[in-house]
Design an enzyme around this catalytic site. Structure first.
Site, mmCIF file in Angstrom:
data_model
loop_
_atom_site.group_PDB
_atom_site.id
_atom_site.type_symbol
_atom_site.label_atom_id
_atom_site.label_comp_id
_atom_site.label_asym_id
_atom_site.label_seq_id
_atom_site.Cartn_x
_atom_site.Cartn_y
_atom_site.Cartn_z
ATOM 1 N N GLY A 7 28.428 -2.497 34.246
ATOM 2 C CA GLY A 7 27.884 -2.954 32.970
ATOM 3 C C GLY A 7 26.607 -3.714 33.207
ATOM 4 O O GLY A 7 26.630 -4.852 33.657
ATOM 5 N N LEU A 8 25.478 -3.078 32.911
ATOM 6 C CA LEU A 8 24.179 -3.684 33.196
ATOM 7 C C LEU A 8 23.407 -3.950 31.906
ATOM 8 O O LEU A 8 22.208 -3.723 31.816
ATOM 9 C CB LEU A 8 23.365 -2.774 34.128
ATOM 10 C CG LEU A 8 24.028 -2.486 35.486
ATOM 11 C CD1 LEU A 8 23.222 -1.447 36.265
ATOM 12 C CD2 LEU A 8 24.166 -3.768 36.298
ATOM 13 N N ARG A 10 22.780 -6.831 28.560
ATOM 14 C CA ARG A 10 22.069 -8.118 28.503
ATOM 15 C C ARG A 10 22.682 -9.155 29.426
ATOM 16 O O ARG A 10 21.958 -9.934 30.054
ATOM 17 C CB ARG A 10 22.072 -8.645 27.061
ATOM 18 C CG ARG A 10 21.147 -7.882 26.126
ATOM 19 C CD ARG A 10 21.254 -8.402 24.712
ATOM 20 N NE ARG A 10 22.602 -8.209 24.181
ATOM 21 C CZ ARG A 10 23.002 -8.626 22.974
ATOM 22 N NH1 ARG A 10 22.160 -9.283 22.205
ATOM 23 N NH2 ARG A 10 24.232 -8.403 22.556
ATOM 24 N N ASP A 30 26.342 1.673 35.329
ATOM 25 C CA ASP A 30 26.339 1.543 33.874
ATOM 26 C C ASP A 30 26.616 2.907 33.266
ATOM 27 O O ASP A 30 26.255 3.946 33.845
ATOM 28 C CB ASP A 30 24.982 1.022 33.387
ATOM 29 C CG ASP A 30 25.034 0.563 31.937
ATOM 30 O OD1 ASP A 30 25.339 -0.623 31.695
ATOM 31 O OD2 ASP A 30 24.779 1.398 31.045
ATOM 32 N N SER A 113 29.539 -18.274 30.210
ATOM 33 C CA SER A 113 28.724 -18.805 29.122
ATOM 34 C C SER A 113 27.303 -19.020 29.618
ATOM 35 O O SER A 113 27.086 -19.416 30.756
ATOM 36 C CB SER A 113 29.291 -20.133 28.606
ATOM 37 O OG SER A 113 28.526 -20.626 27.523
ATOM 38 N N GLY A 115 24.629 -16.869 27.943
ATOM 39 C CA GLY A 115 23.867 -15.901 27.172
ATOM 40 C C GLY A 115 22.679 -15.332 27.925
ATOM 41 O O GLY A 115 22.666 -15.250 29.157
ATOM 42 N N LYS A 167 37.544 -20.017 28.053
ATOM 43 C CA LYS A 167 36.354 -19.493 27.368
ATOM 44 C C LYS A 167 36.628 -19.290 25.883
ATOM 45 O O LYS A 167 35.750 -19.496 25.037
ATOM 46 C CB LYS A 167 35.922 -18.173 28.023
ATOM 47 C CG LYS A 167 34.696 -17.519 27.380
ATOM 48 C CD LYS A 167 33.475 -18.409 27.428
ATOM 49 C CE LYS A 167 32.170 -17.682 27.211
ATOM 50 N NZ LYS A 167 32.129 -16.706 26.139
ATOM 51 N N HIS A 170 36.297 -22.638 24.382
ATOM 52 C CA HIS A 170 34.858 -22.936 24.422
ATOM 53 C C HIS A 170 34.144 -22.288 23.241
ATOM 54 O O HIS A 170 33.350 -22.922 22.537
ATOM 55 C CB HIS A 170 34.285 -22.435 25.751
ATOM 56 C CG HIS A 170 32.795 -22.339 25.811
ATOM 57 N ND1 HIS A 170 32.086 -21.302 25.213
ATOM 58 C CD2 HIS A 170 31.856 -23.118 26.419
ATOM 59 C CE1 HIS A 170 30.796 -21.467 25.433
ATOM 60 N NE2 HIS A 170 30.633 -22.553 26.158
ATOM 61 N N ASN A 171 34.445 -21.019 22.985
ATOM 62 C CA ASN A 171 33.767 -20.312 21.905
ATOM 63 C C ASN A 171 34.218 -20.805 20.539
ATOM 64 O O ASN A 171 33.446 -20.807 19.580
ATOM 65 C CB ASN A 171 33.987 -18.810 22.038
ATOM 66 C CG ASN A 171 33.112 -18.197 23.112
ATOM 67 O OD1 ASN A 171 32.620 -18.895 24.001
ATOM 68 N ND2 ASN A 171 32.904 -16.899 23.048
ATOM 69 N N GLU A 174 32.212 -23.757 19.935
ATOM 70 C CA GLU A 174 30.856 -23.292 19.613
ATOM 71 C C GLU A 174 30.733 -22.929 18.138
ATOM 72 O O GLU A 174 29.721 -23.223 17.495
ATOM 73 C CB GLU A 174 30.537 -22.091 20.498
ATOM 74 C CG GLU A 174 29.169 -21.480 20.310
ATOM 75 C CD GLU A 174 29.028 -20.234 21.158
ATOM 76 O OE1 GLU A 174 28.944 -19.132 20.582
ATOM 77 O OE2 GLU A 174 29.018 -20.351 22.400
#
Length: 298
Positions: A7-8, A10, A30, A113, A115, A167, A170-171, A174
């Site tokens: 998986g390449l 973002r 990918d 985390s 982005g 996570k 965490h989200n 957020e």
């Protein structure tokens, strides 16, 4: 060290570049042949040094992740390790780990985390897995995390599933933070007679105030890029973690009024016309004769 990255996009693509910058060799696969360095997952496995090959998976949660893990289970061997770094549900991690364990393949789940800024600033990492697997992977984690004390950018949360559980929470947090900034923005904007430049207020909050944060910095960036947010719709998606957080809160009888409200606010953003609010307006007119507005014609 040499690892595979599946998986390449973002996230995965930027993570691969940060790893390479730290001296870790990465071979990427990918589904899009234009982005892939090898043709198949079998080719990826063959390109990695043995023993103990390491493959990091960064694809969308659910069926895409399950399909990749199933195939990796066929092309990897005993002693190899798979890292699942997407936003999978923690219970899915436990199922996935059990399937790979039948082949003697280790499994580590990592909540990531940071982005699109992670390549430059580093990624906050929350890992779940065995002590032995985590220790083996520390060079990878150290390359990806931000500079500074390890404990401020990386945590071995617990066994398999714990990383994605952390996570998830965490989200959920957020969600609440973003909603609070957004509501503050709207209230300031509503009094343009007193506050003619809302962006200046948010900018001034970046230093010294108790509400300063990286999310606030991004809010300022967004306002500067598109004052008034005229170029973006008010439709807001949710990727699942907020819902899972609230489900867990219900199961554990933990009150989450802020996170719950933030999730429901996202739902309301998707309604061009709210049936519930039309019902409220109708009721106010019925019992109190309160003024209403005619529905706009399409």
């Amino acid at each position: 060290m040499h690892i595979g990255m599946v998986g390449l996009g973002r996230m995965g693509g930027n993570m691969a570049e940060r790893l390479r910058a730290a001296g870790i060799e990465v071979t990427g696969y990918d589904a899009n042949p234009q982005n892939s360095e090898v043709a198949t997952l079998a080719d990826l496995a063959a390109a990695l040094p043995q023993p103990r090959r390491v493959v990091w998976v960064m694809v969308p949660a659910g069926a895409p992740t399950a399909a990749v893990l199933d195939e990796l289970g066929r092309v990897l061997d005993e002693g190899d390790i798979v890292i699942e770094g997407g936003n999978s549900h923690f219970e899915a991690d436990q199922t996935n780990a059990a399937k790979l364990a039948e082949r003697g393949i280790g499994y580590v789940d990592v909540g990531v985390s940071g982005g699109v800024w992670g390549r430059e600033n580093g990624y906050g990492l929350m890992a779940g897995g065995s002590d032995a697997d985590i220790e083996t992977l520390m060079p990878v984690f150290d390359a990806l995390r931000p500079e500074g004390p390890r404990e401020e950018g990386f945590v071995h949360v617990g066994p398999v599933g714990a990383g994605h559980y952390a996570k998830m929470v965490h989200n959920g947090i957020e969600y609440g933070l973003m909603q609070a900034y957004a509501e503050g923005y709207e209230l300031l904007e509503a009094r343009d007679d007193l506050v003619p430049d809302v962006g200046a207020v948010f900018t001034a909050w970046q230093r010294g105030t108790v509400v300063r944060s990286w999310l606030l910095d991004l809010m300022v960036r967004a306002i500067t890029t598109d004052p008034g947010f005229e170029e973006i719709s008010d439709w807001v998606d949710d990727s699942g973690e907020g819902r899972w957080t609230i489900e867990e809160a219900i199961n554990s009888a933990v009150p989450l009024p802020v996170i719950s409200a933030a999730l429901f606010a996202r739902f309301s953003s998707r309604q061009p016309s709210s049936p519930a609010m039309r019902a409220v307006a109708a009721l106010r007119q019925q019992f109190g004769g309160h003024a209403t507005k005619a529905a706009q014609q399409a």
